[in-house]
Design a protein around this motif. Structure first.
Motif, PDB file in Angstrom:
ATOM      1  N   GLU A  72       0.852  -1.182   0.000  1.00  0.00           N
ATOM      2  CA  GLU A  72       0.000   0.000   0.000  1.00  0.00           C
ATOM      3  C   GLU A  72       0.895   1.241   0.000  1.00  0.00           C
ATOM      4  O   GLU A  72       1.838   1.339   0.794  1.00  0.00           O
ATOM      5  N   LEU A  73       0.572   2.159  -0.881  1.00  0.00           N
ATOM      6  CA  LEU A  73       1.330   3.410  -0.980  1.00  0.00           C
ATOM      7  C   LEU A  73       0.412   4.563  -0.579  1.00  0.00           C
ATOM      8  O   LEU A  73      -0.696   4.687  -1.090  1.00  0.00           O
ATOM      9  N   LEU A  74       0.892   5.406   0.352  1.00  0.00           N
ATOM     10  CA  LEU A  74       0.164   6.644   0.667  1.00  0.00           C
ATOM     11  C   LEU A  74       0.915   7.803   0.012  1.00  0.00           C
ATOM     12  O   LEU A  74       2.084   8.031   0.331  1.00  0.00           O
ATOM     13  N   THR A  75       0.255   8.508  -0.887  1.00  0.00           N
ATOM     14  CA  THR A  75       0.926   9.633  -1.561  1.00  0.00           C
ATOM     15  C   THR A  75       0.611  10.971  -0.895  1.00  0.00           C
ATOM     16  O   THR A  75       1.348  11.941  -1.060  1.00  0.00           O
ATOM     17  N   LEU A  76      -0.526  11.029  -0.193  1.00  0.00           N
ATOM     18  CA  LEU A  76      -1.048  12.287   0.382  1.00  0.00           C
ATOM     19  C   LEU A  76      -1.381  13.338  -0.690  1.00  0.00           C
ATOM     20  O   LEU A  76      -1.393  14.540  -0.433  1.00  0.00           O
ATOM     21  N   GLY A 135      16.243  11.834  -7.170  1.00  0.00           N
ATOM     22  CA  GLY A 135      15.738  12.009  -5.803  1.00  0.00           C
ATOM     23  C   GLY A 135      14.311  12.520  -5.710  1.00  0.00           C
ATOM     24  O   GLY A 135      13.831  12.808  -4.622  1.00  0.00           O
ATOM     25  N   LYS A 136      13.626  12.609  -6.870  1.00  0.00           N
ATOM     26  CA  LYS A 136      12.244  13.117  -6.830  1.00  0.00           C
ATOM     27  C   LYS A 136      11.269  12.091  -7.402  1.00  0.00           C
ATOM     28  O   LYS A 136      11.654  11.206  -8.175  1.00  0.00           O
ATOM     29  N   VAL A 137      10.006  12.236  -7.023  1.00  0.00           N
ATOM     30  CA  VAL A 137       8.968  11.326  -7.515  1.00  0.00           C
ATOM     31  C   VAL A 137       8.614  11.716  -8.949  1.00  0.00           C
ATOM     32  O   VAL A 137       8.261  12.869  -9.216  1.00  0.00           O
ATOM     33  N   VAL A 138       8.717  10.754  -9.864  1.00  0.00           N
ATOM     34  CA  VAL A 138       8.344  11.065 -11.253  1.00  0.00           C
ATOM     35  C   VAL A 138       7.131  10.250 -11.725  1.00  0.00           C
ATOM     36  O   VAL A 138       6.522  10.570 -12.742  1.00  0.00           O
ATOM     37  N   TRP A 139       6.818   9.207 -10.999  1.00  0.00           N
ATOM     38  CA  TRP A 139       5.620   8.428 -11.349  1.00  0.00           C
ATOM     39  C   TRP A 139       5.190   7.638 -10.115  1.00  0.00           C
ATOM     40  O   TRP A 139       6.009   7.158  -9.343  1.00  0.00           O
ATOM     41  N   PHE A 140       3.875   7.492  -9.933  1.00  0.00           N
ATOM     42  CA  PHE A 140       3.347   6.536  -8.952  1.00  0.00           C
ATOM     43  C   PHE A 140       2.010   6.041  -9.461  1.00  0.00           C
ATOM     44  O   PHE A 140       1.361   6.705 -10.282  1.00  0.00           O
ATOM     45  N   GLY A 141       1.617   4.874  -9.005  1.00  0.00           N
ATOM     46  CA  GLY A 141       0.319   4.339  -9.419  1.00  0.00           C
ATOM     47  C   GLY A 141       0.272   2.851  -9.163  1.00  0.00           C
ATOM     48  O   GLY A 141       1.206   2.270  -8.596  1.00  0.00           O
ATOM     49  N   PRO A 142      -0.831   2.218  -9.592  1.00  0.00           N
ATOM     50  CA  PRO A 142      -0.922   0.763  -9.458  1.00  0.00           C
ATOM     51  C   PRO A 142       0.164   0.127 -10.332  1.00  0.00           C
ATOM     52  O   PRO A 142       0.413   0.603 -11.448  1.00  0.00           O
ATOM     53  N   GLN A 143       0.789  -0.908  -9.796  1.00  0.00           N
ATOM     54  CA  GLN A 143       1.911  -1.511 -10.534  1.00  0.00           C
ATOM     55  C   GLN A 143       1.498  -2.003 -11.922  1.00  0.00           C
ATOM     56  O   GLN A 143       2.294  -1.985 -12.842  1.00  0.00           O
ATOM     57  N   LYS A 144       0.230  -2.426 -12.016  1.00  0.00           N
ATOM     58  CA  LYS A 144      -0.280  -2.905 -13.317  1.00  0.00           C
ATOM     59  C   LYS A 144      -0.118  -1.841 -14.400  1.00  0.00           C
ATOM     60  O   LYS A 144      -0.004  -2.160 -15.565  1.00  0.00           O
ATOM     61  N   LYS A 145      -0.160  -0.596 -13.986  1.00  0.00           N
ATOM     62  CA  LYS A 145      -0.117   0.499 -14.968  1.00  0.00           C
ATOM     63  C   LYS A 145       1.283   1.087 -15.152  1.00  0.00           C
ATOM     64  O   LYS A 145       1.458   2.082 -15.849  1.00  0.00           O
ATOM     65  N   LEU A 146       2.263   0.467 -14.496  1.00  0.00           N
ATOM     66  CA  LEU A 146       3.638   0.994 -14.594  1.00  0.00           C
ATOM     67  C   LEU A 146       4.123   0.911 -16.046  1.00  0.00           C
ATOM     68  O   LEU A 146       4.181  -0.174 -16.623  1.00  0.00           O
ATOM     69  N   THR A 203       6.075  22.494  -1.140  1.00  0.00           N
ATOM     70  CA  THR A 203       6.144  22.016  -2.527  1.00  0.00           C
ATOM     71  C   THR A 203       7.203  20.924  -2.685  1.00  0.00           C
ATOM     72  O   THR A 203       7.403  20.413  -3.787  1.00  0.00           O
ATOM     73  N   GLN A 204       7.882  20.571  -1.589  1.00  0.00           N
ATOM     74  CA  GLN A 204       8.966  19.588  -1.702  1.00  0.00           C
ATOM     75  C   GLN A 204       8.837  18.383  -0.786  1.00  0.00           C
ATOM     76  O   GLN A 204       9.281  17.291  -1.111  1.00  0.00           O
ATOM     77  N   LYS A 205       8.307  18.616   0.422  1.00  0.00           N
ATOM     78  CA  LYS A 205       8.387  17.575   1.451  1.00  0.00           C
ATOM     79  C   LYS A 205       6.995  17.209   1.970  1.00  0.00           C
ATOM     80  O   LYS A 205       6.053  17.990   1.842  1.00  0.00           O
ATOM     81  N   GLY A 206       6.909  16.032   2.590  1.00  0.00           N
ATOM     82  CA  GLY A 206       5.688  15.673   3.312  1.00  0.00           C
ATOM     83  C   GLY A 206       4.624  15.001   2.476  1.00  0.00           C
ATOM     84  O   GLY A 206       3.533  14.711   2.970  1.00  0.00           O
ATOM     85  N   LEU A 243       3.827  14.026  -7.463  1.00  0.00           N
ATOM     86  CA  LEU A 243       4.794  14.244  -8.537  1.00  0.00           C
ATOM     87  C   LEU A 243       5.648  15.475  -8.267  1.00  0.00           C
ATOM     88  O   LEU A 243       5.123  16.522  -7.889  1.00  0.00           O
ATOM     89  N   GLY A 244       6.946  15.328  -8.428  1.00  0.00           N
ATOM     90  CA  GLY A 244       7.861  16.454  -8.244  1.00  0.00           C
ATOM     91  C   GLY A 244       8.337  16.634  -6.810  1.00  0.00           C
ATOM     92  O   GLY A 244       9.261  17.404  -6.558  1.00  0.00           O
ATOM     93  N   PHE A 245       7.722  15.922  -5.884  1.00  0.00           N
ATOM     94  CA  PHE A 245       8.150  16.026  -4.482  1.00  0.00           C
ATOM     95  C   PHE A 245       9.423  15.214  -4.254  1.00  0.00           C
ATOM     96  O   PHE A 245       9.713  14.271  -4.985  1.00  0.00           O
ATOM     97  N   ASP A 246      10.179  15.572  -3.216  1.00  0.00           N
ATOM     98  CA  ASP A 246      11.362  14.790  -2.845  1.00  0.00           C
ATOM     99  C   ASP A 246      10.924  13.384  -2.445  1.00  0.00           C
ATOM    100  O   ASP A 246       9.932  13.232  -1.713  1.00  0.00           O
TER     101      ASP A 246
END
Ligand code: NIG
Ligand code: FE
Length: 419
Positions: A16-20, A49-60, A376-379, A383-386
């Motif tokens: 389970e991934l929490l992106t907030l 060091g930044k998030v460029v993609w997230f989602g269900p693994q099926k859609k990777l 805009t960077q943390k927490g 996308l684009g967050f550290d």
């Protein structure tokens, strides 16, 4: 010929991934469970060091899975575990020497925090010890404390000065803070934490701070922001106004210890001056709550200090319901909050301040980042967050439930493992 290959880290098999993501969209206000942005069977892709993609693994996208001439891919299998943003601890006084455990005993026998201060204990006793200790020894003590936060998944950590009061020791503390390793560090100058023993009045000491200390602190670039302790027996709201005016002129951001022991109006002043945060904020009126809730200033609740000092807890439920952005922190220090335990803070927030678990999670991640000007960077893992995140053994629902049990097993900062 050297090529500029992009480094990709692809984290797969996340239970389970929490992106907030929803918390980011709402700017940390009126947080509901759906705002945690839970994705099951997820993947997370990071670059530089930044998030460029997230989602269900099926859609990777398959393109993320192979190294090519232009990209180098590292695949990391997270074994079905939970991933969520790293914790942001936005209020600590962790650089100090000496020991004040005897004050805890005194307070439990009925002596008040203010009485202990008046008798030369309290902040001034830590000042004495912190002035005396060698840089090397203070560094070691401080780094050991930072490591304790890192082990709990803290990836961003605020550290205040304020136990020197003279310029030399304040600078010594800020230099140590800048050199700490592990989490991303935010430094705060807190010269007006108590009246330095060399001065007869708060006004005299403050004058010295404004005329001599603040310009040097600003020039040194050792402090990201400035803080002041406004309360009976310490500094007044008038002192804070002068201090903040000078700090703003010097380009420093503001935060305040306000309305902890008595109602002073310091929190409303902070909100009015667009301070990053107003901290403690216990003694607020209905009107204060309204004003602060409508401002862009984060309220930092510090319930472990309220617990140790047997104070009231801040009116967080009303603040949140009226739209305030509320963060949580330990306030770790040798006097009012001698604990670094995030789980205790979260449990107190849930029991004593009626915060929901999603509110606590957002308070200890995105909202705390916003309180440090890092919204805009943390927490969050939007996308684009550290790519600062923790791996939790079990579910995020196990957090902030058992005091002392905080099942973080690995910690990543900018997609690099630090624990
Ligand atoms: O946040 N309120 C002022 N400062 C700290 C206490 C510092 C100390 O007692 O050494 C606080 O509670
Ligand atoms: Fe504090």
């Amino acid at each position: 010929m050297a090529t500029n290959k992009v480094d990709l880290k692809v984290f797969t098999n996340i239970g389970e991934l929490l992106t907030l993501q929803g918390v980011v969209q709402k700017n940390g206000r009126h947080v509901q469970e759906a705002d945690l942005g839970s994705i099951t069977k997820a993947a997370l892709v990071c670059s530089e060091g930044k998030v460029v993609w997230f989602g269900p693994q099926k859609k990777l996208p398959k393109s993320f899975l192979k190294s090519t001439k232009s990209q180098k891919v590292q695949l990391l299998d997270l074994d079905g575990k939970t991933v969520m943003p790293g914790f942001v601890e936005c209020h600590t006084h962790l650089i100090f020497a000496g020991d004040r455990s005897h004050e805890f005993e005194l307070r439990n026998q009925g002596v008040s925090y203010q009485d202990i201060s008046r008798q030369g204990g309290g902040i001034l006793s830590t000042v004495k010890a912190t002035r005396k200790i060698s840089v090397g020894h203070l560094k070691t003590l401080s780094q050991t404390r930072v490591n304790k936060f890192t082990r709990q998944g803290v990836t961003t950590l605020e550290v205040k000065s304020g136990y020197g009061l003279d310029l030399v020791t304040e600078i010594k503390m800020l230099k140590i803070a800048r050199a700490l390793s592990g989490p991303h560090i935010v430094t705060t100058y807190l010269g007006p934490h108590a009246v330095a023993p060399e001065y007869a009045t708060a006004q005299e000491y403050l004058h010295e701070i404004i005329e001599r200390h603040l310009p040097k602190i600003a020039k040194s670039k050792l402090a990201d922001r400035v803080d002041i302790f406004v309360d009976r027996g310490f500094f007044t709201v008038e002192n804070a106004k002068e201090y903040f005016a000078k700090a703003t002129e010097l380009g420093l951001k503001l935060t305040v210890h306000g309305d902890q022991l008595s109602a002073t109006g310091a929190s409303v002043l902070g909100a009015h001056l667009n301070a990053q945060s107003v901290d403690h904020a216990i003694e607020l009126s209905d009107q204060d709550i309204k004003n602060i809730a409508q401002s862009n200033t984060t309220v930092v609740a510090l319930p472990s200090a309220d617990f140790y000092l047997k104070l009231k807890y801040p009116r967080v439920r009303e603040l949140i319901d009226q739209g305030a952005r509320v963060a949580l922190a330990t306030d770790f220090n040798p006097g009012s909050s001698p604990t670094q335990n995030l789980s205790l803070v979260g449990v107190l927030a849930r029991i004593q301040m009626k915060m929901t678990l999603p509110e606590v999670i957002s308070a200890y991640t995105f909202n705390a980042a916003a309180g440090l000007g890092l919204e805009t960077q943390k927490g969050a893992l939007d996308l684009g967050f550290d790519a600062d995140f923790v791996i939790v053994d079990g579910s995020w629902r196990d957090l902030f439930y058992q005091v002392g049990h905080h099942p973080v097993i690995n910690v990543f900062r900018s997609a690099r493992q630090i624990l």
